[in-house]
Motif scaffolding. Structure first.
Motif, PDB file in Angstrom:
ATOM      1  N   HIS A 456       0.806  -1.217   0.000  1.00 39.52           N
ATOM      2  CA  HIS A 456       0.000   0.000   0.000  1.00 39.52           C
ATOM      3  C   HIS A 456       0.844   1.275   0.000  1.00 39.52           C
ATOM      4  N   GLY A 457       2.158   1.161   0.231  1.00 42.45           N
ATOM      5  CA  GLY A 457       3.026   2.332   0.173  1.00 42.45           C
ATOM      6  C   GLY A 457       2.488   3.478   0.999  1.00 42.45           C
ATOM      7  N   GLY A 458       2.330   4.640   0.366  1.00 47.66           N
ATOM      8  CA  GLY A 458       1.881   5.833   1.070  1.00 47.66           C
ATOM      9  C   GLY A 458       0.386   6.090   0.978  1.00 47.66           C
ATOM     10  N   LEU A 459      -0.400   5.043   0.737  1.00 48.04           N
ATOM     11  CA  LEU A 459      -1.836   5.223   0.544  1.00 48.04           C
ATOM     12  C   LEU A 459      -2.519   5.798   1.779  1.00 48.04           C
ATOM     13  N   ARG A 460      -2.022   5.413   2.965  1.00 48.82           N
ATOM     14  CA  ARG A 460      -2.633   5.860   4.217  1.00 48.82           C
ATOM     15  C   ARG A 460      -1.594   6.603   5.052  1.00 48.82           C
ATOM     16  N   THR A 461      -2.042   7.289   6.098  1.00 52.03           N
ATOM     17  CA  THR A 461      -1.107   7.921   7.027  1.00 52.03           C
ATOM     18  C   THR A 461      -0.369   6.833   7.806  1.00 52.03           C
ATOM     19  N   PRO A 462       0.751   7.167   8.468  1.00 56.04           N
ATOM     20  CA  PRO A 462       1.522   6.134   9.168  1.00 56.04           C
ATOM     21  C   PRO A 462       0.710   5.304  10.163  1.00 56.04           C
ATOM     22  N   ARG A 463       0.038   5.962  11.092  1.00 59.32           N
ATOM     23  CA  ARG A 463      -0.726   5.208  12.087  1.00 59.32           C
ATOM     24  C   ARG A 463      -1.870   4.428  11.442  1.00 59.32           C
ATOM     25  N   GLU A 464      -2.505   4.996  10.422  1.00 55.92           N
ATOM     26  CA  GLU A 464      -3.566   4.279   9.730  1.00 55.92           C
ATOM     27  C   GLU A 464      -3.017   3.067   8.979  1.00 55.92           C
ATOM     28  N   THR A 465      -1.787   3.189   8.466  1.00 63.74           N
ATOM     29  CA  THR A 465      -1.142   2.074   7.776  1.00 63.74           C
ATOM     30  C   THR A 465      -0.976   0.887   8.720  1.00 63.74           C
ATOM     31  N   VAL A 466      -0.476   1.156   9.913  1.00 62.25           N
ATOM     32  CA  VAL A 466      -0.271   0.086  10.895  1.00 62.25           C
ATOM     33  C   VAL A 466      -1.611  -0.440  11.403  1.00 62.25           C
ATOM     34  N   LYS A 467      -2.547   0.450  11.659  1.00 58.62           N
ATOM     35  CA  LYS A 467      -3.864   0.023  12.138  1.00 58.62           C
ATOM     36  C   LYS A 467      -4.560  -0.858  11.110  1.00 58.62           C
ATOM     37  N   HIS A 468      -4.432  -0.510   9.832  1.00 57.65           N
ATOM     38  CA  HIS A 468      -5.043  -1.319   8.779  1.00 57.65           C
ATOM     39  C   HIS A 468      -4.492  -2.743   8.811  1.00 57.65           C
ATOM     40  N   ALA A 469      -3.188  -2.870   9.029  1.00 60.55           N
ATOM     41  CA  ALA A 469      -2.568  -4.200   9.049  1.00 60.55           C
ATOM     42  C   ALA A 469      -2.910  -4.975  10.316  1.00 60.55           C
ATOM     43  N   CYS A 470      -2.935  -4.270  11.462  1.00 61.75           N
ATOM     44  CA  CYS A 470      -3.095  -4.939  12.758  1.00 61.75           C
ATOM     45  C   CYS A 470      -4.555  -5.117  13.169  1.00 61.75           C
ATOM     46  N   GLY A 471      -5.381  -4.163  12.779  1.00 59.89           N
ATOM     47  CA  GLY A 471      -6.759  -4.176  13.226  1.00 59.89           C
ATOM     48  C   GLY A 471      -6.989  -3.432  14.518  1.00 59.89           C
ATOM     49  N   PHE A 472      -5.959  -2.742  15.022  1.00 63.69           N
ATOM     50  CA  PHE A 472      -6.126  -1.930  16.235  1.00 63.69           C
ATOM     51  C   PHE A 472      -5.140  -0.777  16.212  1.00 63.69           C
ATOM     52  N   ASP A 473      -5.424   0.249  17.013  1.00 62.44           N
ATOM     53  CA  ASP A 473      -4.530   1.399  17.088  1.00 62.44           C
ATOM     54  C   ASP A 473      -3.195   0.986  17.702  1.00 62.44           C
ATOM     55  N   PRO A 474      -2.085   1.381  17.100  1.00 63.13           N
ATOM     56  CA  PRO A 474      -0.783   0.971  17.640  1.00 63.13           C
ATOM     57  C   PRO A 474      -0.499   1.599  18.992  1.00 63.13           C
ATOM     58  N   HIS A 475       0.110   0.801  19.876  1.00 61.33           N
ATOM     59  CA  HIS A 475       0.522   1.272  21.195  1.00 61.33           C
ATOM     60  C   HIS A 475       1.681   0.407  21.675  1.00 61.33           C
ATOM     61  N   GLU A 476       2.325   0.802  22.772  1.00 54.91           N
ATOM     62  CA  GLU A 476       3.556   0.157  23.220  1.00 54.91           C
ATOM     63  C   GLU A 476       3.350  -1.190  23.906  1.00 54.91           C
ATOM     64  N   GLY A 477       2.116  -1.519  24.287  1.00 56.91           N
ATOM     65  CA  GLY A 477       1.853  -2.738  25.040  1.00 56.91           C
ATOM     66  C   GLY A 477       2.341  -4.019  24.392  1.00 56.91           C
ATOM     67  N   PRO A 478       2.013  -4.294  23.124  1.00 56.70           N
ATOM     68  CA  PRO A 478       2.462  -5.546  22.506  1.00 56.70           C
ATOM     69  C   PRO A 478       3.983  -5.712  22.481  1.00 56.70           C
ATOM     70  N   LEU A 479       4.720  -4.630  22.244  1.00 60.18           N
ATOM     71  CA  LEU A 479       6.178  -4.724  22.249  1.00 60.18           C
ATOM     72  C   LEU A 479       6.692  -5.111  23.623  1.00 60.18           C
ATOM     73  N   LEU A 480       6.212  -4.440  24.659  1.00 59.13           N
ATOM     74  CA  LEU A 480       6.675  -4.746  26.008  1.00 59.13           C
ATOM     75  C   LEU A 480       6.289  -6.163  26.412  1.00 59.13           C
ATOM     76  N   ASP A 481       5.084  -6.589  26.066  1.00 58.55           N
ATOM     77  CA  ASP A 481       4.663  -7.955  26.395  1.00 58.55           C
ATOM     78  C   ASP A 481       5.542  -8.986  25.696  1.00 58.55           C
ATOM     79  N   TYR A 482       5.844  -8.731  24.425  1.00 61.46           N
ATOM     80  CA  TYR A 482       6.718  -9.634  23.659  1.00 61.46           C
ATOM     81  C   TYR A 482       8.097  -9.739  24.298  1.00 61.46           C
ATOM     82  N   LEU A 483       8.688  -8.596  24.656  1.00 58.43           N
ATOM     83  CA  LEU A 483      10.032  -8.608  25.247  1.00 58.43           C
ATOM     84  C   LEU A 483      10.042  -9.327  26.588  1.00 58.43           C
TER      85      LEU A 483
END
Length: 494
Positions: A456-483
């Motif tokens: 999709h390149g630059g079709l969406r804004t950065p946060r919308e790009t990630v949200k489209h892929a993930c299905g939720f608004d990006p936040h730090e929780g998943p990274l910390l849980d993974y680590l």
């Protein structure tokens, strides 16, 4: 002029500008890989001249007229106009003199930085860095128009972000990162350390195999060596670099995988967007999410390191690590170190937060370049518990500030945050992912990333790009849980 004619003329003009921008990027790639040292002054003049041409095109009054007349038909044309309008608004605020001066000074500064780094000579670098910083602050003032200088610079790398919002996110990251670091360093488990030397030819052979495994298209790219690994280009010419250290082949392997993540993003964008504003990664934070998920969540996973263990055995024979489990521990060993690009996943973001705070202070005028080395060393000792032993391991280690990339560093941690979110969604979408990674097959993972985000390149804004892929608004929780989950298991933490 009809709306249709305006759109056609605007996009034709934009494609030529994008093509010239790619040529400028190729000059930069050449400078950092194969350009003879004696060509530095001439190259600076060449880059400055080309930047003058590009700035004139990006501020051409006809763009304003076309934008006024054009009417988008569909989401793609609407997104194209959004990016062109945004670029036009930013570039018209920057005088042509300043754009050319920045291009020339940063071209010269890159070579001066490389030599200063090789000689551990901060004094040799400070005069040119002072000039770069002065020009960058002038650029920020022109863009900010009375607003926050750092935010004006940050917007070039991560649109819609702000220093204040990132400080809030980073403030949420730091306590759990520091706590995890302290628990790990106090644990009784000690993973093995890789020792010995590894021939450069063997490292590059494995590096090439890894690039292929992660889907890098060599018909549209190549691997070269550079002091600081990077990816360059878009569309059908996307080049990467790596580096070799005889005693640390992981440096080469994971630099390669990291840069392949960047390159795969560019190579994976819809070909219909080629040489348009949509035909490149939408932001550096989203770009970094691709390089970090390739390098860490995939490349450093228990499953994939088992495959890499076999590659190393085939290439180097018995290299002192007994089995895949021990090798997984060696790859993910946590230890305080000086170099950001070599840092483990627990320490990496602490390196970035240091740079984020220092460069904000530099832009605000609260930190003088003459005091930067001591400020760096003091902060490093506080965060990592050791004193910097030489400038090459301290403030001279990164190329970014020498080439004016101020506002860039926080996108590394933002990329890690995005990668944590993407990894969580990927695991849900591909439940048998580890079975594939164990055989060296990254296809299901890279295909999911390509389909949900990269194409999709630059079709969406950065946060919308990630949200489209993930299905939720990006936040730090998943990274910390993974680590915490990964390193808690590796180090036997309760």
């Amino acid at each position: 002029m009809t709306a249709s004619a305006a759109m056609t003329e605007l996009m034709s003009f934009q494609r030529e500008t994008e093509a010239l921008g790619e040529i400028a990027g190729r000059l930069g790639w050449d400078q950092e890989t194969v350009m003879p040292r004696g060509a530095a002054e001439q190259r600076a003049d060449e880059i400055s001249a080309l930047e003058g041409v590009l700035h004139a095109r990006r501020t051409d009054p006809r763009i304003g007229e076309w934008l006024e007349a054009a009417r988008p038909e569909g989401a793609v044309e609407e997104a194209q106009l959004y990016h062109i309008r945004r670029s036009f608004a930013r570039n018209t605020k920057i005088p042509a003199r300043l754009a050319a001066a920045l291009a020339r000074q940063t071209s010269l500064s890159q070579g001066i930085w490389a030599e200063a780094r090789a000689n551990d000579d901060v004094a040799a670098f400070l005069p040119t860095f002072g000039s770069v910083l002065s020009l960058v602050r002038e650029q920020a003032a022109a863009l900010a128009e009375g607003g926050d200088l750092y935010d004006a610079l940050l917007d070039d790398y991560e649109p819609e972000a702000s220093g204040a919002r990132l400080s809030q996110m980073f403030g949420a990251l730091r306590p759990r990162l520091v706590s995890l670091r302290e628990r790990i360093l106090g644990a009784e488990v000690t993973p093995p350390r890789l020792t010995g030397t590894f021939a450069e030819a063997g490292q590059l052979q494995v590096s090439t195999a890894l690039a292929r495994a992660f889907g890098y298209d060599f018909t549209r790219g190549r691997i070269d060596k550079a002091v600081h690994p990077f990816s360059s280009g878009s569309g059908n010419d996307v080049r990467i670099t790596t580096r070799t250290v005889a005693t640390d082949p992981f440096n080469c392997f994971y630099s390669t995988i990291h840069e392949v993540g960047h390159a795969a993003y560019e190579q994976g964008i819809d070909q219909g967007y080629l040489l348009t504003p949509l035909g490149r990664g939408v932001s550096m934070g989203v770009h970094e999410s691709q390089s970090r998920i390739y390098e860490n969540q995939l490349g450093r996973s228990r499953a994939f390191t088992g495959h890499l263990f076999g590659l190393m055995k085939d290439t180097f024979g018995d290299f002192g690590i007994a089995d895949p489990d021990a090798f997984y521990g060696a790859v993910n060993r946590v230890q305080s170190g000086y170099i950001r690009t070599e840092a483990d996943e627990v320490h990496y973001n602490l390196h970035v937060l240091l740079r984020f705070d220092l460069e904000r202070a530099l832009v605000a005028g609260d930190l003088d370049p003459q005091d930067l080395e001591e400020a760096w060393n003091t902060r490093f000792e506080t965060d990592f518990g050791v004193r910097v032993d030489c400038p090459a391991n301290g403030m001279l280690q990164d190329v970014h500030w020498s080439v004016g990339l101020i506002g860039y560093f926080p996108t590394y941690t933002l990329g890690n945050v995005y990668a944590g979110c993407l990894h969580q969604a990927l695991r849900a979408a591909v439940p048998d992912l580890d079975d594939h990674l164990a055989s060296g097959d990254t296809g299901p993972a890279t295909a999911w990333l390509r389909e949900t985000l990269q194409r999709h390149g630059g079709l969406r804004t950065p946060r919308e790009t990630v949200k489209h892929a993930c299905g939720f608004d990006p936040h730090e929780g998943p990274l910390l849980d993974y680590l915490e989950t990964k390193f808690g298991a590796l180090y036997g933490l309760s």
